[in-house]
Design an enzyme around this catalytic site. Structure first.
Site, short mmCIF file in Angstrom:
data_model
loop_
_atom_site.label_atom_id
_atom_site.label_comp_id
_atom_site.label_asym_id
_atom_site.label_seq_id
_atom_site.Cartn_x
_atom_site.Cartn_y
_atom_site.Cartn_z
CB SER A 134 63.89 55.93 64.01
OG SER A 134 64.40 54.38 63.79
CE1 TYR A 145 59.95 54.77 67.08
CE2 TYR A 145 61.25 53.70 65.39
CZ TYR A 145 61.06 54.57 66.55
OH TYR A 145 62.37 55.15 66.76
#
Length: 241
Positions: A134, A145
């Site tokens: 990501s 994350y």
């Protein structure tokens, strides 16, 4: 014999688009996910070359069901796409620990367990390992994350280094803001969407199929000399590596 691919998180979004692309390229595709009804719908969309395994690939016991589905065939492509942004209450140390463990399990352990389990099946030479990261890994903003996705980068470099002599490549695709996925799961506001679009040099969001096209290149003839790379597909929101 028909080539074989496994795509985790293959029921929706980037995973589904990638599995559909691989099916269109002539692969048999095994998609893996936690929700059988979503997988059933994806299999119908991909076509008869697709099959599904319902499994939480952060659980070693359930990972073994994917190995059973491969059934001793040579595996040409493994796309580790499973993962999620998991929120949580961090008002206590226990909450911090729980949220970080959940994000690491969802985004890192899934890839590590799946790759380790299927490594003996990967074709030598010619096997391809692809990990979905990501943009958050490169610019932050996602807390655990971001850290978890960043860990995939180091893991892919380790895989590339250790497996190159066997003719197996390992690479990361790092998407930017992608619509038509479940990633934001109701969290996206019109203002948030506009801000993300404005941050892109091409002034738009990406689509799952554009990530699938990057996978197409990596698994095709043009990608054979590419390994140990973090490939950004983010519309220029983050420049360079």
């Amino acid at each position: 014999m028909t080539r074989l691919a496994v795509v985790t998180g293959g029921g929706t979004g980037i995973g589904r688009a990638t599995a559909g692309m691989l099916g269109g390229e002539g692969f048999d595709v095994i998609i893996v996910g936690r929700r059988p009804e979503v997988l059933t719908d994806a299999v119908k969309w991909i076509g008869p070359q697709a099959s599904a395994v319902t499994a939480d690939v952060s659980d070693p016991a359930q990972v073994r069901t994917v190995v059973e589905a491969v059934a001793g065939r040579a595996l040409d492509v493994l796309v580790n796409n499973a993962g999620a942004y998991l929120a949580g209450d961090e008002s206590t140390l226990e909450g911090v620990a729980a949220r970080w463990r959940a994000n690491l399990d969802s985004n890192v352990l899934t890839a590590v367990l799946m790759t380790t389990a299927l490594l003996p099946s990967l074709r030598r030479p010619g096997g391809k390992i692809i990990l979905t990261s990501s943009i958050a890994a490169q610019r932050g903003g996602g807390g655990p994350y971001s850290a978890a996705k960043s860990a995939l980068h180091g893991y892919a470099l380790d895989l590339a280094t250790n497996l190159g002599a066997e003719g197996i490549t390992a690479n990361v695709i790092s998407p930017g803001y992608i619509t038509d996925s479940e990633f934001f799961d109701g969290r996206m506001t019109p203002e948030g969407h506009a801000k993300r679009v404005a941050s892109s040099l091409v002034n738009r969001a990406g689509e799952p199929q554009e990530i699938a096209e990057a996978v197409r290149w990596l698994v095709g003839p043009g990608g054979g000399f590419v390994t140990g790379q973090i490939i950004n597909v983010n519309g220029g929101t983050v420049l360079g590596r």
